[in-house]
Motif scaffolding. Sequence first.
Motif, PDB file in Angstrom:
ATOM      1  N   LEU A 197      41.311  93.690  62.099  1.00  0.00           N
ATOM      2  CA  LEU A 197      41.232  94.768  61.607  1.00  0.00           C
ATOM      3  C   LEU A 197      40.080  94.891  60.645  1.00  0.00           C
ATOM      4  O   LEU A 197      39.503  93.745  60.126  1.00  0.00           O
ATOM      5  CB  LEU A 197      42.324  94.579  60.315  1.00  0.00           C
ATOM      6  CG  LEU A 197      42.288  95.677  59.048  1.00  0.00           C
ATOM      7  CD1 LEU A 197      42.438  97.033  59.509  1.00  0.00           C
ATOM      8  CD2 LEU A 197      43.291  95.397  57.962  1.00  0.00           C
ATOM      9  N   ARG A 198      39.321  95.908  60.711  1.00  0.00           N
ATOM     10  CA  ARG A 198      37.753  96.057  60.181  1.00  0.00           C
ATOM     11  C   ARG A 198      38.079  97.117  58.877  1.00  0.00           C
ATOM     12  O   ARG A 198      38.555  98.225  59.205  1.00  0.00           O
ATOM     13  CB  ARG A 198      36.899  96.569  61.057  1.00  0.00           C
ATOM     14  CG  ARG A 198      36.706  95.252  62.233  1.00  0.00           C
ATOM     15  CD  ARG A 198      35.638  94.700  62.001  1.00  0.00           C
ATOM     16  NE  ARG A 198      34.528  95.483  61.891  1.00  0.00           N
ATOM     17  CZ  ARG A 198      33.258  94.804  61.255  1.00  0.00           C
ATOM     18  NH1 ARG A 198      33.198  93.759  60.557  1.00  0.00           N
ATOM     19  NH2 ARG A 198      32.152  95.553  61.115  1.00  0.00           N
ATOM     20  N   MET A 199      37.500  96.461  57.728  1.00  0.00           N
ATOM     21  CA  MET A 199      37.691  97.369  56.553  1.00  0.00           C
ATOM     22  C   MET A 199      36.403  97.523  55.858  1.00  0.00           C
ATOM     23  O   MET A 199      35.414  96.755  56.340  1.00  0.00           O
ATOM     24  CB  MET A 199      38.657  96.907  55.524  1.00  0.00           C
ATOM     25  CG  MET A 199      39.782  96.703  56.108  1.00  0.00           C
ATOM     26  SD  MET A 199      40.918  95.811  54.825  1.00  0.00           S
ATOM     27  CE  MET A 199      40.742  97.110  53.392  1.00  0.00           C
ATOM     28  N   LEU A 200      36.167  98.802  55.260  1.00  0.00           N
ATOM     29  CA  LEU A 200      34.747  98.876  54.485  1.00  0.00           C
ATOM     30  C   LEU A 200      35.227  99.039  53.039  1.00  0.00           C
ATOM     31  O   LEU A 200      36.160  99.728  52.682  1.00  0.00           O
ATOM     32  CB  LEU A 200      34.128 100.436  54.949  1.00  0.00           C
ATOM     33  CG  LEU A 200      32.987 100.247  55.946  1.00  0.00           C
ATOM     34  CD1 LEU A 200      32.447 101.580  56.006  1.00  0.00           C
ATOM     35  CD2 LEU A 200      32.000  99.223  55.664  1.00  0.00           C
ATOM     36  N   VAL A 201      34.682  98.228  52.296  1.00  0.00           N
ATOM     37  CA  VAL A 201      35.008  98.123  51.049  1.00  0.00           C
ATOM     38  C   VAL A 201      33.644  98.450  49.940  1.00  0.00           C
ATOM     39  O   VAL A 201      32.599  97.914  50.226  1.00  0.00           O
ATOM     40  CB  VAL A 201      35.945  96.801  50.449  1.00  0.00           C
ATOM     41  CG1 VAL A 201      36.886  96.534  51.361  1.00  0.00           C
ATOM     42  CG2 VAL A 201      34.693  95.753  50.674  1.00  0.00           C
ATOM     43  N   PRO A 202      33.952  99.074  48.851  1.00  0.00           N
ATOM     44  CA  PRO A 202      32.662  99.193  48.029  1.00  0.00           C
ATOM     45  C   PRO A 202      32.221  97.893  47.531  1.00  0.00           C
ATOM     46  O   PRO A 202      32.896  96.934  47.351  1.00  0.00           O
ATOM     47  CB  PRO A 202      33.315 100.027  46.666  1.00  0.00           C
ATOM     48  CG  PRO A 202      34.575 100.878  47.234  1.00  0.00           C
ATOM     49  CD  PRO A 202      35.183  99.821  48.444  1.00  0.00           C
ATOM     50  N   GLY A 251      50.058  90.303  59.645  1.00  0.00           N
ATOM     51  CA  GLY A 251      49.014  89.569  58.741  1.00  0.00           C
ATOM     52  C   GLY A 251      47.960  90.342  58.301  1.00  0.00           C
ATOM     53  O   GLY A 251      47.433  90.234  57.105  1.00  0.00           O
ATOM     54  N   CYS A 252      47.477  91.072  59.238  1.00  0.00           N
ATOM     55  CA  CYS A 252      46.342  92.131  58.852  1.00  0.00           C
ATOM     56  C   CYS A 252      46.733  93.071  58.041  1.00  0.00           C
ATOM     57  O   CYS A 252      46.138  93.532  56.763  1.00  0.00           O
ATOM     58  CB  CYS A 252      45.904  92.844  60.160  1.00  0.00           C
ATOM     59  SG  CYS A 252      44.901  91.922  61.319  1.00  0.00           S
ATOM     60  N   SER A 253      48.056  93.777  58.122  1.00  0.00           N
ATOM     61  CA  SER A 253      48.564  94.710  57.116  1.00  0.00           C
ATOM     62  C   SER A 253      48.669  94.115  55.709  1.00  0.00           C
ATOM     63  O   SER A 253      48.540  94.828  54.645  1.00  0.00           O
ATOM     64  CB  SER A 253      49.660  95.473  57.860  1.00  0.00           C
ATOM     65  OG  SER A 253      49.336  95.915  58.945  1.00  0.00           O
ATOM     66  N   SER A 254      49.272  93.023  55.833  1.00  0.00           N
ATOM     67  CA  SER A 254      49.546  92.486  54.506  1.00  0.00           C
ATOM     68  C   SER A 254      48.198  91.976  53.601  1.00  0.00           C
ATOM     69  O   SER A 254      48.178  92.383  52.327  1.00  0.00           O
ATOM     70  CB  SER A 254      50.361  91.121  54.546  1.00  0.00           C
ATOM     71  OG  SER A 254      50.571  90.311  53.429  1.00  0.00           O
ATOM     72  N   ALA A 255      47.165  91.630  54.443  1.00  0.00           N
ATOM     73  CA  ALA A 255      45.808  91.369  53.853  1.00  0.00           C
ATOM     74  C   ALA A 255      45.181  92.551  53.576  1.00  0.00           C
ATOM     75  O   ALA A 255      44.674  92.565  52.289  1.00  0.00           O
ATOM     76  CB  ALA A 255      45.045  90.669  55.033  1.00  0.00           C
ATOM     77  N   CYS A 256      45.309  93.635  54.073  1.00  0.00           N
ATOM     78  CA  CYS A 256      44.962  95.126  53.888  1.00  0.00           C
ATOM     79  C   CYS A 256      45.532  95.541  52.238  1.00  0.00           C
ATOM     80  O   CYS A 256      44.866  96.040  51.514  1.00  0.00           O
ATOM     81  CB  CYS A 256      45.172  96.143  55.144  1.00  0.00           C
ATOM     82  SG  CYS A 256      44.373  97.852  54.435  1.00  0.00           S
ATOM     83  N   GLU A 340      50.753 102.492  48.696  1.00  0.00           N
ATOM     84  CA  GLU A 340      51.750 102.442  49.620  1.00  0.00           C
ATOM     85  C   GLU A 340      51.400 103.389  50.936  1.00  0.00           C
ATOM     86  O   GLU A 340      51.618 103.005  51.968  1.00  0.00           O
ATOM     87  CB  GLU A 340      53.183 102.616  49.048  1.00  0.00           C
ATOM     88  CG  GLU A 340      54.215 102.642  49.873  1.00  0.00           C
ATOM     89  CD  GLU A 340      55.576 102.940  49.299  1.00  0.00           C
ATOM     90  OE1 GLU A 340      56.684 102.731  49.940  1.00  0.00           O
ATOM     91  OE2 GLU A 340      55.500 103.035  48.236  1.00  0.00           O
ATOM     92  N   ALA A 341      51.040 104.571  50.760  1.00  0.00           N
ATOM     93  CA  ALA A 341      50.993 105.384  51.851  1.00  0.00           C
ATOM     94  C   ALA A 341      49.713 105.116  52.710  1.00  0.00           C
ATOM     95  O   ALA A 341      50.148 105.061  53.912  1.00  0.00           O
ATOM     96  CB  ALA A 341      50.616 106.912  51.324  1.00  0.00           C
ATOM     97  N   CYS A 342      48.804 104.699  52.164  1.00  0.00           N
ATOM     98  CA  CYS A 342      47.593 104.062  52.860  1.00  0.00           C
ATOM     99  C   CYS A 342      48.013 102.778  53.879  1.00  0.00           C
ATOM    100  O   CYS A 342      47.429 102.616  54.814  1.00  0.00           O
ATOM    101  CB  CYS A 342      46.335 103.561  51.915  1.00  0.00           C
ATOM    102  SG  CYS A 342      45.636 105.242  51.242  1.00  0.00           S
ATOM    103  N   GLY A 343      48.884 102.123  53.214  1.00  0.00           N
ATOM    104  CA  GLY A 343      49.158 100.968  53.809  1.00  0.00           C
ATOM    105  C   GLY A 343      50.303 101.113  55.163  1.00  0.00           C
ATOM    106  O   GLY A 343      49.665 100.846  56.223  1.00  0.00           O
ATOM    107  N   LYS A 344      50.898 102.279  55.076  1.00  0.00           N
ATOM    108  CA  LYS A 344      51.801 102.629  56.040  1.00  0.00           C
ATOM    109  C   LYS A 344      50.772 103.229  57.162  1.00  0.00           C
ATOM    110  O   LYS A 344      50.955 102.903  58.602  1.00  0.00           O
ATOM    111  CB  LYS A 344      52.799 103.497  55.632  1.00  0.00           C
ATOM    112  CG  LYS A 344      53.943 103.170  54.966  1.00  0.00           C
ATOM    113  CD  LYS A 344      54.823 104.231  54.583  1.00  0.00           C
ATOM    114  CE  LYS A 344      55.964 103.742  53.693  1.00  0.00           C
ATOM    115  NZ  LYS A 344      57.020 104.587  53.039  1.00  0.00           N
ATOM    116  N   ALA A 345      49.766 103.956  56.884  1.00  0.00           N
ATOM    117  CA  ALA A 345      48.893 104.715  57.626  1.00  0.00           C
ATOM    118  C   ALA A 345      47.937 103.663  58.369  1.00  0.00           C
ATOM    119  O   ALA A 345      47.772 103.879  59.622  1.00  0.00           O
ATOM    120  CB  ALA A 345      47.789 105.527  56.828  1.00  0.00           C
TER     121      ALA A 345
END
Length: 614
Positions: A197-202, A251-256, A340-345
Amino acid sequence: MNKLYIGNVSEQASALDLESIFEQWKIPFSAPFLVKSGYAFVDCPDEKVAMRAIDTLSGKVELHGKVLEVEHSVPKRQRSCNLQIRNIPPHMQWEVLEGMLAQYGTVESCEQVNTDTETAVVNVRYAAKDQAREALDKLNGFLMENYALKVSYIPDETAAADAPAVGGRRGFNPRGPPRQGSPSLGARPKLQSDVPLRMLVPTQFVGAIIGKEGATIRNITKQTHSKIDIHRKENAGAAEKPITVHSTPEGCSSACRNIMEIMQKEAVDTKMCADTQTLTEEIPLKILAHNNFVGRLIGKEGRNLKKIEQDTDTKITISPLQDLTLYNPERTITVKGTLEACGKAEEEIMKKIRESYENDVAAMHLQSNLIPGLNLNALGLFPGAASGGMSPSVVSGPPAGAQAGYQSFGCSVFGGEVPFWASTLSSSSSTAFSQPQVESETVHLFIPALAVGAIIGKQGQHIKQLSRFAGASIKIAPADGIDAKQRMVIITGPPEAQFKAQGRIFGKLKEENFFGPKEEVKLEAHIKVPSFAAGRVIGKGGKTVNELQNLTSAEVVVPRDQTPDENDQVVVKITGHFYASQLAQRKIQEIISQVRRQQQPKASATGPPVARRK
């Protein structure tokens, strides 16, 4: 790597002269210059300053009639497998660079170095000393697109004298199993996803995500059984930083979710937002995904994406293709909604991306069985099964933080949404050079006459790079006449080279819009077969050629009443899209090989071959 070696120093030069040059160019140094006969050493405050000194002074500044050469100071014992290549053309394709590097041996890593210069810099590690030495000798000064490459060693800490492990003796393994919590080969879950999982954070939230002395990120890692890389040093000054999470899908979703919660809490604590609704809009979830998977995520007419939006009550946008760069093949998927919605998406988006990846893996294995005589491993198309995950031999390291730490999926050679494994022609592996010698083949590929300029490139650069990358001879035959609508490209090389060269040509035609956006690239290819094997290609009553067409989806024609050429060969015409054409070519070559094998016992049964009477 902040210690510099200054070469080609005049005998008349003094430490004061060198100091004045560094001061003139506003390059700080942290220790006095050590001047020897013909060379000197100096320490810089950090690696970034050292790089600036190399870029600014090396080969450009003269002292007492001699042009200075500046590079990293590397002790002999550390001159091993690590090289730095500078002055790389800024618009150079990564696949071309990787293919060029792979000519000299197995490239274990290739990482971009952030610099202030117009040209690119990469650090390369080869598998063996002799490979690195050959690459240095051959590439240093090599002219590429009017840029002379500069190659030098960089320190290889692993090349120092093999010291025994702490608490152990040379030649002995440590006693007992590793302590609990210590890293070991089996430490990660075996069911970890091959696609991270690759994320961008401020950037302003990075400190909160890491926590005091790394406590917060360690806690997330422990709870979610994941490995989390925060690329905080990449792309200095950027408003956002990438985070890579390696774990199971769960695990990726939980970390997200944990990371999103931390950002939301930090925003509230610092009074960045007035209420929760505004907060979720200002801090959306941003996922990075390779462009090769995005088309399938969106779906036909956007159906897949619309369904995810409806099911999760979110608004999803994807960055445009125009934002892609040479070094960054990732698109940014922005998800807006409640936490919660972002997590499901995120779960649904990554599920679709992982499905696309797994389908591509399956397709690759299927094609490896369907295409006889073509060693896909030798092409470096895909990591071997033993790799335990997605770890190509060459890892592209781009300058932008959005790409840092990301696996090298490769850029599409077909200019559109294609299977990942079909697009990874960029990862040219040296495995091909260790394979047994394979007989070279010649294929005549016919392209639109108007596309000749695109294939040749400015001053012939593109066709030269393509030839080097594929390991094939590529020539364009003269036009048959002024009004000729097609031109013949003559490609000579073994099967793997044919696959690479033809694949890139098909892709180039699509990229340059010689075929419409919804039009499949279909080209005609001619291969020559021995006249004695032509009948076998056709089969009784055309049975074999019909089966061949049904299997490959290519049109295969053996023109009747051909007169064999001086080599007793006739032409077989193949028309179709890239993989149809490749499969047909390989099947025909297999038929020819069978005919030749059947003829061999007859020749050997009667003893040594006898010269024919004329």
